[in-house]
Design an enzyme around this catalytic site. Structure first.
Site, PDB file in Angstrom:
ATOM      1  CD  GLU A   1      -2.709   1.586  -3.346  1.00  0.00           C
ATOM      2  OE1 GLU A   1      -3.793   2.093  -3.689  1.00  0.00           O
ATOM      3  OE2 GLU A   1      -1.906   2.167  -2.574  1.00  0.00           O
TER       4      GLU A   1
ATOM      5  CG  HIS B   1      -1.849   1.097   1.367  1.00  0.00           C
ATOM      6  ND1 HIS B   1      -1.779   2.034   2.374  1.00  0.00           N
ATOM      7  CD2 HIS B   1      -2.904   1.449   0.596  1.00  0.00           C
ATOM      8  CE1 HIS B   1      -2.759   2.894   2.237  1.00  0.00           C
ATOM      9  NE2 HIS B   1      -3.461   2.573   1.164  1.00  0.00           N
ATOM     10  NE  ARG B   2      -1.931   5.675   0.977  1.00  0.00           N
ATOM     11  CZ  ARG B   2      -2.536   6.450   1.854  1.00  0.00           C
ATOM     12  NH1 ARG B   2      -1.824   7.366   2.500  1.00  0.00           N
ATOM     13  NH2 ARG B   2      -3.830   6.371   2.076  1.00  0.00           N
TER      14      ARG B   2
ATOM     15  CG  ASP C   1       0.511   1.174   5.397  1.00  0.00           C
ATOM     16  OD1 ASP C   1       0.041   1.223   4.253  1.00  0.00           O
ATOM     17  OD2 ASP C   1       0.021   1.814   6.359  1.00  0.00           O
TER      18      ASP C   1
ATOM     19  CD  GLN D   1      -6.095   0.682  -6.182  1.00  0.00           C
ATOM     20  OE1 GLN D   1      -6.762   0.327  -5.220  1.00  0.00           O
ATOM     21  NE2 GLN D   1      -4.838   1.081  -6.076  1.00  0.00           N
TER      22      GLN D   1
ATOM     23  CG  ASP E   1      -3.293   6.358  -3.856  1.00  0.00           C
ATOM     24  OD1 ASP E   1      -4.270   5.619  -4.007  1.00  0.00           O
ATOM     25  OD2 ASP E   1      -2.579   6.372  -2.836  1.00  0.00           O
TER      26      ASP E   1
ATOM     27  CD  GLU F   1      -7.489   4.840  -5.166  1.00  0.00           C
ATOM     28  OE1 GLU F   1      -6.722   4.290  -4.348  1.00  0.00           O
ATOM     29  OE2 GLU F   1      -8.471   5.522  -4.830  1.00  0.00           O
TER      30      GLU F   1
ATOM     31  CG  HIS G   1      -3.630   8.962  -0.437  1.00  0.00           C
ATOM     32  ND1 HIS G   1      -4.336   9.753   0.445  1.00  0.00           N
ATOM     33  CD2 HIS G   1      -4.402   7.872  -0.649  1.00  0.00           C
ATOM     34  CE1 HIS G   1      -5.471   9.155   0.764  1.00  0.00           C
ATOM     35  NE2 HIS G   1      -5.537   8.013   0.111  1.00  0.00           N
TER      36      HIS G   1
ATOM     37  CE  LYS H   1      -6.683   7.997  -3.420  1.00  0.00           C
ATOM     38  NZ  LYS H   1      -7.648   7.150  -2.648  1.00  0.00           N
TER      39      LYS H   1
HETATM   40  O1  G3P Z   1      -6.597   1.539  -2.954  1.00  0.00           O
HETATM   41  C1  G3P Z   1      -6.920   0.817  -1.811  1.00  0.00           C
HETATM   42  C2  G3P Z   1      -6.762   1.730  -0.701  1.00  0.00           C
HETATM   43  O2  G3P Z   1      -5.513   2.319  -0.913  1.00  0.00           O
HETATM   44  C3  G3P Z   1      -7.823   2.747  -0.728  1.00  0.00           C
HETATM   45  O3  G3P Z   1      -7.600   3.688   0.216  1.00  0.00           O
HETATM   46  O4  G3P Z   1      -7.270   6.033   0.681  1.00  0.00           O
HETATM   47  O5  G3P Z   1      -5.361   4.470   0.836  1.00  0.00           O
HETATM   48  O6  G3P Z   1      -6.265   5.093  -1.383  1.00  0.00           O
HETATM   49  P1  G3P Z   1      -6.562   4.878   0.065  1.00  0.00           P
HETATM   50 CA    CA Z   2      -5.147   3.720  -2.931  1.00  0.00          CA
END
Ligand code: G3P
Ligand code: CA
Length: 316
Positions: free
Chosen positions: A76, A49-50, A306, A190, A78, A158, A91, A160
């Site tokens: 992952e 995640h990021r 994370d 996504q 954004d 994503e 993000h 975003k």
């Molecule tokens: O993309 C999955 C998750 O990352 C969604 O939440 O706010 O971290 O982009 P966010």
């Molecule tokens: Ca995300």
């Protein structure tokens, strides 16, 4: 999507062969690569995640390199767009939290964003993982990230806040196609925005899509959960037809486990019902080992974290 299980065959595609874009990749190899990605998605996917953002500033090179070293299946990211039309990994809609600047990202050119310190904030918030070198890190363009990692990893991208960035879907698909990443089975897209996903599908229906959902109580104190964009009813009211409507365009659903890190919003039955309707279930953002164990027990298909090292310690 055109996945044909009868024709599955393992292949490996050297990065050099992909260099210069899709035109160098024979159609049969593209089909095999997409099939390989589909097959891999049937197994538990570790989604960084990021990047490994528990260890280093989110969406910067240190976090992405660490995630890759920790053998995450997907990085992952954004994706947003600068004032001069460049795709960047970032993000928040504003630059305030994770840089030394202020304002809305969409109002800054890439050159202006590149001048910002995108790492010192992390040192202030995470003493355990602080590193003086993080004060040197910059916001990255998607192109820079792809050029660094190529097809040595996969990307979980994503769109975003796509309503802020008209044309972001076309720019994203163009960039992925130019680098041969969709054809190599190295990209998932996504979004919380169903229209954004449908636009991606119209541009290239080979890229696997994940519909993101966020369940929360409509009113504070109200037990009833709703989905942020209304793409499904709340978990207590969702039925097979709702899941099948998503399956029309997406390969899976990406959902929160908790609201405000406290209240659990989905359960094992939700996962089972989504999977019974042929949807993959990926869950965000899970950092505690106990929660990871529970989700693995439920049989989810992927976990955003994370700390990809923690998750891989459980699954490898
Ligand atoms: O993309 C999955 C998750 O990352 C969604 O939440 O706010 O971290 O982009 P966010
Ligand atoms: Ca995300």
């Amino acid at each position: 999507m055109h996945f044909d299980l009868c024709c599955f065959r393992r292949v490996s595609i050297p990065l050099a062969f992909l260099g210069g874009g899709a035109l160098l990749l024979p159609l049969s190899a593209q089909a095999d690569a997409l099939q390989q990605q589909f097959d891999d998605l049937q197994n538990l996917q570790v989604i960084a995640h990021r990047g490994a953002s528990g260890h280093a500033p989110e969406q910067t090179l240190p976090a992405l390199k660490l995630a890759h070293e920790m053998e995450a299946d997907y990085l992952e990211l954004d994706i947003q767009m600068t004032a001069d039309g460049e795709l960047v990994a970032f993000h928040d809609e504003t630059i305030d939290r994770t840089t030394d600047g202020e304002g809305e990202l969409k109002d800054f050119t890439l050159e202006e964003l590149k001048a910002l310190d995108a790492g010192s904030w992390f040192n202030a918030s995470s003493q355990e993982h602080a590193d003086d070198a993080f004060s040197e890190v910059q916001i990255l363009t998607l192109g820079e990230i792809i050029e660094h990692f190529g097809t040595d990893t996969r990307y979980y991208l994503e769109t975003k806040s796509p309503e802020l960035y008209p044309g972001i879907e076309e720019a994203l698909v163009d960039e992925l196609e130019a680098h041969g990443l969709i054809q190599a089975g190295a990209a998932v897209i996504q979004s919380f925005s169903q229209p954004s996903l449908l636009e991606i599908q119209a541009l290239n229906d080979d890229v696997p899509l994940i519909q993101l959902v966020w369940y929360y109580p409509e009113d504070n104190g109200d037990e009833r959960l709703v989905e942020w964009t209304g793409v499904t009813p709340g978990p207590s009211e969702i039925d097979d037809a709702d899941f099948q409507a998503i399956r029309e365009y997406a390969l899976g659903i990406g959902t929160n486990l908790t609201y405000d890190d406290e209240r659990q919003v989905i359960d094992a039955a939700f996962v089972e019902q989504a999977q019974a309707n042929d949807l993959l279930v990926h869950v965000y953002t899970i950092n505690e080992t106990e929660d990871m164990r529970m989700l693995l027990d439920w049989g989810v298909d992927g976990i955003f974290t994370d700390f990809p090292d923690r998750l891989n310690a459980l699954v490898q």
